[in-house]
Design a protein around this motif. Structure first.
Motif, PDB file in Angstrom:
ATOM      1  N   ILE A  10       0.841  -1.203   0.000  1.00 31.11           N
ATOM      2  CA  ILE A  10       0.000   0.000   0.000  1.00 31.11           C
ATOM      3  C   ILE A  10       0.877   1.253   0.000  1.00 31.11           C
ATOM      4  O   ILE A  10       0.600   2.217  -0.711  1.00 31.11           O
ATOM      5  N   ARG A  11       1.952   1.218   0.790  1.00 33.00           N
ATOM      6  CA  ARG A  11       2.864   2.364   0.815  1.00 33.00           C
ATOM      7  C   ARG A  11       3.441   2.603  -0.582  1.00 33.00           C
ATOM      8  O   ARG A  11       3.519   3.733  -1.053  1.00 33.00           O
ATOM      9  N   GLU A  12       3.844   1.513  -1.253  1.00 32.82           N
ATOM     10  CA  GLU A  12       4.410   1.621  -2.607  1.00 32.82           C
ATOM     11  C   GLU A  12       3.390   2.216  -3.572  1.00 32.82           C
ATOM     12  O   GLU A  12       3.715   3.096  -4.374  1.00 32.82           O
ATOM     13  N   ALA A  13       2.157   1.753  -3.466  1.00 33.27           N
ATOM     14  CA  ALA A  13       1.097   2.266  -4.354  1.00 33.27           C
ATOM     15  C   ALA A  13       0.846   3.743  -4.099  1.00 33.27           C
ATOM     16  O   ALA A  13       0.685   4.537  -5.034  1.00 33.27           O
ATOM     17  N   VAL A  14       0.833   4.143  -2.815  1.00 32.64           N
ATOM     18  CA  VAL A  14       0.575   5.536  -2.448  1.00 32.64           C
ATOM     19  C   VAL A  14       1.699   6.447  -2.928  1.00 32.64           C
ATOM     20  O   VAL A  14       1.459   7.587  -3.351  1.00 32.64           O
ATOM     21  N   GLU A  15       2.942   5.948  -2.863  1.00 34.57           N
ATOM     22  CA  GLU A  15       4.085   6.782  -3.231  1.00 34.57           C
ATOM     23  C   GLU A  15       4.300   6.882  -4.739  1.00 34.57           C
ATOM     24  O   GLU A  15       5.130   7.659  -5.193  1.00 34.57           O
ATOM     25  N   ASP A  16       3.568   6.089  -5.490  1.00 37.34           N
ATOM     26  CA  ASP A  16       3.631   6.196  -6.954  1.00 37.34           C
ATOM     27  C   ASP A  16       2.998   7.531  -7.361  1.00 37.34           C
ATOM     28  O   ASP A  16       1.843   7.796  -7.043  1.00 37.34           O
ATOM     29  N   ILE A  53      -4.948   2.156  -5.517  1.00 37.24           N
ATOM     30  CA  ILE A  53      -4.703   1.924  -4.093  1.00 37.24           C
ATOM     31  C   ILE A  53      -5.782   1.000  -3.534  1.00 37.24           C
ATOM     32  O   ILE A  53      -5.503   0.092  -2.740  1.00 37.24           O
ATOM     33  N   ALA A  54      -7.016   1.213  -3.972  1.00 37.50           N
ATOM     34  CA  ALA A  54      -8.127   0.348  -3.537  1.00 37.50           C
ATOM     35  C   ALA A  54      -7.869  -1.098  -3.955  1.00 37.50           C
ATOM     36  O   ALA A  54      -8.144  -2.031  -3.192  1.00 37.50           O
ATOM     37  N   ASP A  55      -7.309  -1.291  -5.148  1.00 39.03           N
ATOM     38  CA  ASP A  55      -7.014  -2.654  -5.625  1.00 39.03           C
ATOM     39  C   ASP A  55      -6.013  -3.355  -4.715  1.00 39.03           C
ATOM     40  O   ASP A  55      -6.143  -4.549  -4.432  1.00 39.03           O
ATOM     41  N   GLU A  56      -5.007  -2.606  -4.251  1.00 35.58           N
ATOM     42  CA  GLU A  56      -4.004  -3.193  -3.355  1.00 35.58           C
ATOM     43  C   GLU A  56      -4.625  -3.566  -2.010  1.00 35.58           C
ATOM     44  O   GLU A  56      -4.390  -4.640  -1.479  1.00 35.58           O
ATOM     45  N   ALA A 109      -3.122   9.967   2.278  1.00 39.61           N
ATOM     46  CA  ALA A 109      -2.165   9.905   3.399  1.00 39.61           C
ATOM     47  C   ALA A 109      -2.799   9.224   4.605  1.00 39.61           C
ATOM     48  O   ALA A 109      -2.167   8.395   5.276  1.00 39.61           O
ATOM     49  N   PHE A 110      -4.057   9.569   4.883  1.00 40.24           N
ATOM     50  CA  PHE A 110      -4.770   8.967   6.013  1.00 40.24           C
ATOM     51  C   PHE A 110      -4.872   7.457   5.813  1.00 40.24           C
ATOM     52  O   PHE A 110      -4.607   6.674   6.732  1.00 40.24           O
ATOM     53  N   VAL A 111      -5.226   7.039   4.595  1.00 38.97           N
ATOM     54  CA  VAL A 111      -5.392   5.610   4.312  1.00 38.97           C
ATOM     55  C   VAL A 111      -4.066   4.872   4.472  1.00 38.97           C
ATOM     56  O   VAL A 111      -4.012   3.774   5.026  1.00 38.97           O
ATOM     57  N   ARG A 112      -2.979   5.495   3.995  1.00 41.71           N
ATOM     58  CA  ARG A 112      -1.663   4.863   4.133  1.00 41.71           C
ATOM     59  C   ARG A 112      -1.322   4.642   5.614  1.00 41.71           C
ATOM     60  O   ARG A 112      -0.925   3.556   6.017  1.00 41.71           O
ATOM     61  N   ASN A 113      -1.491   5.673   6.422  1.00 38.22           N
ATOM     62  CA  ASN A 113      -1.165   5.553   7.849  1.00 38.22           C
ATOM     63  C   ASN A 113      -2.079   4.562   8.561  1.00 38.22           C
ATOM     64  O   ASN A 113      -1.640   3.778   9.400  1.00 38.22           O
ATOM     65  N   LEU A 114      -3.366   4.617   8.217  1.00 36.13           N
ATOM     66  CA  LEU A 114      -4.333   3.708   8.840  1.00 36.13           C
ATOM     67  C   LEU A 114      -4.030   2.260   8.459  1.00 36.13           C
ATOM     68  O   LEU A 114      -4.014   1.375   9.313  1.00 36.13           O
ATOM     69  N   ALA A 115      -3.775   2.028   7.168  1.00 43.74           N
ATOM     70  CA  ALA A 115      -3.488   0.665   6.699  1.00 43.74           C
ATOM     71  C   ALA A 115      -2.220   0.132   7.358  1.00 43.74           C
ATOM     72  O   ALA A 115      -2.161  -1.030   7.765  1.00 43.74           O
ATOM     73  N   ASN A 135     -17.643   1.139  -0.464  1.00 40.89           N
ATOM     74  CA  ASN A 135     -16.524   0.571  -1.220  1.00 40.89           C
ATOM     75  C   ASN A 135     -15.230   1.327  -0.925  1.00 40.89           C
ATOM     76  O   ASN A 135     -15.252   2.454  -0.420  1.00 40.89           O
ATOM     77  N   LEU A 136     -14.126   0.687  -1.223  1.00 37.29           N
ATOM     78  CA  LEU A 136     -12.818   1.234  -0.861  1.00 37.29           C
ATOM     79  C   LEU A 136     -12.497   2.555  -1.546  1.00 37.29           C
ATOM     80  O   LEU A 136     -11.911   3.453  -0.947  1.00 37.29           O
ATOM     81  N   GLN A 137     -12.896   2.664  -2.808  1.00 33.23           N
ATOM     82  CA  GLN A 137     -12.568   3.887  -3.546  1.00 33.23           C
ATOM     83  C   GLN A 137     -13.204   5.113  -2.878  1.00 33.23           C
ATOM     84  O   GLN A 137     -12.575   6.155  -2.709  1.00 33.23           O
ATOM     85  N   LEU A 138     -14.457   4.966  -2.462  1.00 35.73           N
ATOM     86  CA  LEU A 138     -15.134   6.063  -1.770  1.00 35.73           C
ATOM     87  C   LEU A 138     -14.500   6.319  -0.404  1.00 35.73           C
ATOM     88  O   LEU A 138     -14.378   7.464   0.039  1.00 35.73           O
ATOM     89  N   ALA A 139     -14.074   5.227   0.264  1.00 35.31           N
ATOM     90  CA  ALA A 139     -13.418   5.366   1.573  1.00 35.31           C
ATOM     91  C   ALA A 139     -12.135   6.171   1.428  1.00 35.31           C
ATOM     92  O   ALA A 139     -11.836   7.059   2.240  1.00 35.31           O
ATOM     93  N   ILE A 140     -11.364   5.865   0.376  1.00 39.23           N
ATOM     94  CA  ILE A 140     -10.101   6.567   0.142  1.00 39.23           C
ATOM     95  C   ILE A 140     -10.367   8.032  -0.189  1.00 39.23           C
ATOM     96  O   ILE A 140      -9.668   8.931   0.284  1.00 39.23           O
ATOM     97  N   THR A 141     -11.392   8.278  -0.965  1.00 40.08           N
ATOM     98  CA  THR A 141     -11.747   9.656  -1.323  1.00 40.08           C
ATOM     99  C   THR A 141     -12.134  10.442  -0.064  1.00 40.08           C
ATOM    100  O   THR A 141     -11.748  11.593   0.108  1.00 40.08           O
ATOM    101  N   ARG A 142     -12.882   9.804   0.839  1.00 39.18           N
ATOM    102  CA  ARG A 142     -13.317  10.482   2.061  1.00 39.18           C
ATOM    103  C   ARG A 142     -12.139  10.750   2.994  1.00 39.18           C
ATOM    104  O   ARG A 142     -12.035  11.838   3.571  1.00 39.18           O
ATOM    105  N   MET A 143     -11.263   9.771   3.157  1.00 36.87           N
ATOM    106  CA  MET A 143     -10.191   9.898   4.142  1.00 36.87           C
ATOM    107  C   MET A 143      -8.950  10.595   3.600  1.00 36.87           C
ATOM    108  O   MET A 143      -8.203  11.209   4.359  1.00 36.87           O
ATOM    109  N   GLY A 144      -8.722  10.476   2.302  1.00 38.02           N
ATOM    110  CA  GLY A 144      -7.484  11.013   1.733  1.00 38.02           C
ATOM    111  C   GLY A 144      -6.413   9.931   1.706  1.00 38.02           C
ATOM    112  O   GLY A 144      -6.391   9.030   2.551  1.00 38.02           O
TER     113      GLY A 144
END
Length: 278
Positions: free
Chosen positions: A32-38, A46-49, A88-94, A77-86
């Motif tokens: 997930i970190r790798e996907a976020v840093e791309d 990111i949702a796929d990972e 960076a938040f998702v990376r730290n939470l994951a 769904n994950l895509q909406l979750a990522i959109t809501r949280m942002g």
């Protein structure tokens, strides 16, 4: 040489000569970190990972729907979750949620100690998130992660203890060794994991109750206060630390008389933060 001295000497020698086996960050967190840093990362990629770990995906959606984020529409769904949280938040939470799997062992005593450490880390992380939101300009998601990793140095010590069963018969001795060594080991682990410098410094800084520095509050200040608050009203030795003498409270602009568990608004947010991590 006593068992305590032998075990301690072996640990110190392993640390000094870089022979201590440090834990690796769970693969899902690394992916997930790798996907976020791309630089071309999309919320879909990111949702796929995240989706590759069904349990982690479900927990992230749960957090996205928690009162903590106060969303008006339910996320399914994950895509909406990522959109809501942002992102960076998702990376730290994951990263934080994935770490839970590391706090397990085959030996019952070690497993119990690891679970106790993880539960304490969740409590500190929850308080950190609330304090960051109410008293600082620090990022609540990064504050949460700081709380989750502040005792990460305990892991290799307990792994060594699992290989030295005799030390497990002396819980007090083992606890003393953990308290002495976990900050330095934690620093090494977070550095190896390539965490941001402001988080790497947390294990070494949070137990220094006389620590002063220029500038605004940092994550070590936050964990210092959160850790002390987590022990309020208990029999733990840190429950006796006089808060009015700890500079971190002043750095946060927080009265040492404030206990997050006793202020209604803070206590409510604390319960929400805790619920999101469990």
């Amino acid at each position: 040489m006593s068992l305590e001295q032998t075990f301690l000497a072996e640990l110190l020698d392993a640390i000094k000569n870089d022979r201590l086996t440090l834990p690796t960050l769970p693969e899902v967190a690394l992916r997930i970190r790798e996907a976020v840093e791309d630089p071309d990362a999309t919320s879909s990629a990111i949702a796929d990972e995240i989706a590759k770990d069904a349990a982690l995906a479900a927990r992230i959606i749960k957090v996205a729907n928690s009162p903590l984020l106060r969303g008006r529409v339910a996320v399914d769904n994950l895509q909406l979750a990522i959109t809501r949280m942002g992102i960076a938040f998702v990376r730290n939470l994951a990263t934080g949620l994935a770490m839970e799997q590391m706090f397990q062992a085959t030996n019952d005593q070690v497993d119990a100690k690891l679970r106790e450490t993880w539960e304490h880390s969740i409590e500190v992380a929850s308080i950190c998130q609330v304090l960051a939101s109410h008293f600082t300009n620090l990022k609540p998601d990064q504050a949460m992660l700081a709380g989750l990793v502040h005792e990460i140095g305990t892991l290799p010590i307990l792994t060594c203890a699992e290989d030295t069963p005799e030390i497990l018969e002396h819980a007090g001795v083992l606890e003393k060794i953990i308290q002495r060594l976990h900050p330095k080991i934690g620093y090494s682990i977070l550095k190896t994991w390539d965490f941001p410098a402001e988080l790497v410094s947390v294990p070494l800084g949070y137990l220094d109750f006389t620590r002063k520095h220029d500038g605004p509050a940092d994550y070590a200040d936050l964990v210092t206060v959160a850790n002390l608050q987590s022990y309020a009203g208990t029999n733990h030795p840190l429950a006796n630390v006089p808060w009015e003498e700890v500079p971190a409270f002043e750095k946060l602009g927080m009265s040492p008389e404030v206990d997050v568990h006793e202020v209604d608004e803070l206590a409510e947010d604390l319960n929400e933060a805790r619920s999101a991590l469990t």
